[in-house]
Motif scaffolding. Sequence first.
Motif, PDB file in Angstrom:
ATOM      1  N   UNK A 278       0.728  -1.187  -0.109  1.00 54.05           N
ATOM      2  CA  UNK A 278      -0.110  -0.011  -0.073  1.00 54.05           C
ATOM      3  C   UNK A 278       0.904   1.363   0.057  1.00 54.05           C
ATOM      4  N   UNK A 279       0.600   2.090  -1.107  1.00 50.39           N
ATOM      5  CA  UNK A 279       1.629   3.512  -0.660  1.00 50.39           C
ATOM      6  C   UNK A 279       2.873   3.356  -1.140  1.00 50.39           C
ATOM      7  N   UNK A 280       3.419   3.668  -0.238  1.00 53.03           N
ATOM      8  CA  UNK A 280       4.814   3.515  -0.640  1.00 53.03           C
ATOM      9  C   UNK A 280       5.602   1.991  -0.413  1.00 53.03           C
ATOM     10  N   UNK A 281       4.691   1.068   0.420  1.00 49.03           N
ATOM     11  CA  UNK A 281       4.976  -0.627   0.094  1.00 49.03           C
ATOM     12  C   UNK A 281       4.622  -1.204  -1.238  1.00 49.03           C
ATOM     13  N   UNK A 282       3.437  -0.555  -2.090  1.00 49.47           N
ATOM     14  CA  UNK A 282       3.686  -0.731  -3.434  1.00 49.47           C
ATOM     15  C   UNK A 282       4.788  -0.197  -4.382  1.00 49.47           C
ATOM     16  N   UNK A 283       5.541   0.832  -4.098  1.00 56.52           N
ATOM     17  CA  UNK A 283       6.222   0.879  -4.639  1.00 56.52           C
ATOM     18  C   UNK A 283       7.633   0.245  -4.428  1.00 56.52           C
ATOM     19  N   UNK A 284       7.850   0.078  -3.603  1.00 60.31           N
ATOM     20  CA  UNK A 284       8.747  -0.733  -3.339  1.00 60.31           C
ATOM     21  C   UNK A 284       8.885  -1.911  -3.876  1.00 60.31           C
ATOM     22  N   UNK A 285       7.348  -2.358  -4.249  1.00 58.07           N
ATOM     23  CA  UNK A 285       7.080  -4.586  -4.704  1.00 58.07           C
ATOM     24  C   UNK A 285       8.117  -3.730  -6.138  1.00 58.07           C
ATOM     25  N   UNK A 286       7.957  -2.388  -7.311  1.00 55.20           N
ATOM     26  CA  UNK A 286       7.972  -2.702  -8.138  1.00 55.20           C
ATOM     27  C   UNK A 286       9.372  -3.404  -8.969  1.00 55.20           C
ATOM     28  N   UNK A 287      10.051  -3.763  -7.773  1.00 61.67           N
ATOM     29  CA  UNK A 287      11.325  -3.775  -7.834  1.00 61.67           C
ATOM     30  C   UNK A 287      11.222  -5.287  -8.371  1.00 61.67           C
ATOM     31  N   UNK A 288       9.989  -6.656  -7.844  1.00 64.94           N
ATOM     32  CA  UNK A 288       9.665  -7.581  -8.537  1.00 64.94           C
ATOM     33  C   UNK A 288       8.835  -7.731  -9.310  1.00 64.94           C
ATOM     34  N   UNK A 289       9.737  -8.052 -10.279  1.00 60.47           N
ATOM     35  CA  UNK A 289       9.120  -7.959 -11.652  1.00 60.47           C
ATOM     36  C   UNK A 289       8.381  -9.514 -11.693  1.00 60.47           C
ATOM     37  N   UNK A 290       7.978 -10.128 -13.268  1.00 58.13           N
ATOM     38  CA  UNK A 290       8.088 -11.353 -13.146  1.00 58.13           C
ATOM     39  C   UNK A 290       9.000 -12.364 -13.777  1.00 58.13           C
ATOM     40  N   UNK A 291       9.421 -13.260 -12.937  1.00 57.24           N
ATOM     41  CA  UNK A 291      10.172 -14.280 -13.647  1.00 57.24           C
ATOM     42  C   UNK A 291      11.018 -14.153 -11.937  1.00 57.24           C
ATOM     43  N   UNK A 292      11.156 -12.922 -11.246  1.00 57.45           N
ATOM     44  CA  UNK A 292      12.255 -12.453 -10.064  1.00 57.45           C
ATOM     45  C   UNK A 292      12.098 -13.845  -9.077  1.00 57.45           C
ATOM     46  N   UNK A 293      13.381 -14.254  -8.572  1.00 59.47           N
ATOM     47  CA  UNK A 293      13.207 -14.481  -7.195  1.00 59.47           C
ATOM     48  C   UNK A 293      13.044 -14.140  -6.025  1.00 59.47           C
ATOM     49  N   UNK A 294      11.705 -14.704  -5.304  1.00 62.88           N
ATOM     50  CA  UNK A 294      11.824 -14.029  -4.202  1.00 62.88           C
ATOM     51  C   UNK A 294      11.955 -14.988  -2.556  1.00 62.88           C
ATOM     52  N   UNK A 295      12.805 -14.646  -1.777  1.00 63.76           N
ATOM     53  CA  UNK A 295      12.422 -15.918  -1.071  1.00 63.76           C
ATOM     54  C   UNK A 295      12.071 -14.804   0.481  1.00 63.76           C
ATOM     55  N   UNK A 296      10.899 -15.155   1.067  1.00 62.84           N
ATOM     56  CA  UNK A 296      10.823 -14.256   2.536  1.00 62.84           C
ATOM     57  C   UNK A 296      10.570 -15.043   3.515  1.00 62.84           C
ATOM     58  N   UNK A 297      11.600 -14.409   4.657  1.00 67.77           N
ATOM     59  CA  UNK A 297      11.667 -15.202   5.429  1.00 67.77           C
ATOM     60  C   UNK A 297      10.946 -13.741   6.896  1.00 67.77           C
ATOM     61  N   UNK A 298      10.158 -15.666   7.925  1.00 68.09           N
ATOM     62  CA  UNK A 298       9.520 -14.625   9.221  1.00 68.09           C
ATOM     63  C   UNK A 298      10.072 -15.353  10.387  1.00 68.09           C
ATOM     64  N   UNK A 299      10.749 -15.117  11.387  1.00 70.18           N
ATOM     65  CA  UNK A 299      10.418 -15.632  12.778  1.00 70.18           C
ATOM     66  C   UNK A 299      10.301 -14.456  13.776  1.00 70.18           C
ATOM     67  N   UNK A 300       9.535 -15.167  14.724  1.00 71.50           N
ATOM     68  CA  UNK A 300       9.486 -13.704  16.419  1.00 71.50           C
ATOM     69  C   UNK A 300      11.190 -14.391  16.572  1.00 71.50           C
ATOM     70  N   UNK A 301      11.074 -13.042  17.316  1.00 75.25           N
ATOM     71  CA  UNK A 301      12.873 -12.484  18.163  1.00 75.25           C
ATOM     72  C   UNK A 301      13.139 -13.855  19.085  1.00 75.25           C
ATOM     73  N   UNK A 302      14.176 -14.102  19.160  1.00 74.33           N
ATOM     74  CA  UNK A 302      14.473 -14.641  20.194  1.00 74.33           C
ATOM     75  C   UNK A 302      14.028 -16.302  20.550  1.00 74.33           C
ATOM     76  N   UNK A 303      13.547 -16.583  19.006  1.00 76.85           N
ATOM     77  CA  UNK A 303      12.601 -18.658  18.433  1.00 76.85           C
ATOM     78  C   UNK A 303      12.257 -18.731  19.810  1.00 76.85           C
TER      79      UNK A 303
END
Length: 419
Positions: A278-303
């Motif tokens: 959304x907004x600035x976030x949408x502009x940040x995602x412009x770098x992710x073009x079709x075919x681009x490799x994308x790996x998202x990682x999410x975790x909680x502090x301290x595991x």
Amino acid sequence: MRTRLTLTAGLTACALVAASPALGDPGPDRPPTSGRHYAVQKDHSQGRSLNPRHTSGDEPGWIAPRLSPGQRRAPARKTEATSYAVVPGVTYSTWTQTDARGPIVAHLLTVDPKAPGVGVNYLAPKRVAETSPLGTMLEDESKAVAGVNGDFFDIGRTGAPLGLGLAKAKKLLHGRVEGWNSAFYFDKSGDPQIGELPMIARVRKHRRIDVTGLNQPFVARNGVGVYTKAWGKTDGYTMTQGQRKHIRVVWVRKHRVYKVRRVLKNNRKIPGTILVGRGDGARQLKKLKKGRKVVVKAWLKGHPKMAISGDRPLIDDGVIKVVDNRVMHPRTAVGVDRESGQILLLVIDGRSSASRGYTMVELANLMIDLGADEALNLDGGGSSTMIARDATGADQVLNRPSDGYQRWVANGIQVTYKP
């Protein structure tokens, strides 16, 4: 010996509003019923909680009468106390406690997580954006012997919890980078804790993409939300709080972008991962073009090994952290007794002549009296539900939900047992 202290500095009247749970209509006083069985309300919305429709914080509570100094000092009278062992290491207790404001009925599960065969875990339906009665969720868990409702949730819309959720032996299901991170959890050593537990999220090789949430009811303004298969199906512009312009949706499968859209459609399966900006976030995602490799990682502090959030701590190291002593609701809370290592799961009935409900301060005070050094406020109102096996081995709703039935909720805390 514990000393009860109340922290007031820096807290404002906004605490009254934020403390309100996801609540149903107060309704009239409910007469006693002949048994403890409570029906599950039929839901024709495929798991979405449409009745009642208001969100957390919208529902006013009963206002407690002001007391004279003499009334405040008068001790509460405890009656009708009973208890039984659910399984070895897990005890259920109930009692009526009456003071100058009137009676309350309390329900307590005392759990020793180190007792042989006893476990405590996150409980939820199959999808994050889904609700279910607590009893139905427990029935789906073969080892579950007891449980209480959990986090506040997006009632009447997506049904998703507002905070974080991590089940043992599973990946992180949902969470926020900031806000709504007060949690009950087991740290990586396996010890129960209550405290702030922020989420950390990254898009590998794209550090400037500001991921703000994982499987949350909506994407933060100017942020990027990540949604996975665990979420369920897309919820259209509900996911952007109605915003239709300046958004971008990146669809990822097998770590590759396979389509990019500027519209959010409803009821679409998520075969891999989607990133919604959304907004600035949408502009940040412009770098992710079709075919681009994308790996998202999410975790909680301290595991941590398991985690569930509530809206605020009630007690921190013996110090009361809440100030609201006027608004009464049915309540659910979880506490940790450092001395014994026990976990305390407490439900207070409310909105009836038999049990008026508790203020936040009253809830914190009782948790201290029960032995808690730390405690967390969970969702209350019509959501407050406690279920456990009775002496015959059958599951029973032990409290009196103020809606008159088990509300469809987002998640809970389950107690498990394997002999």
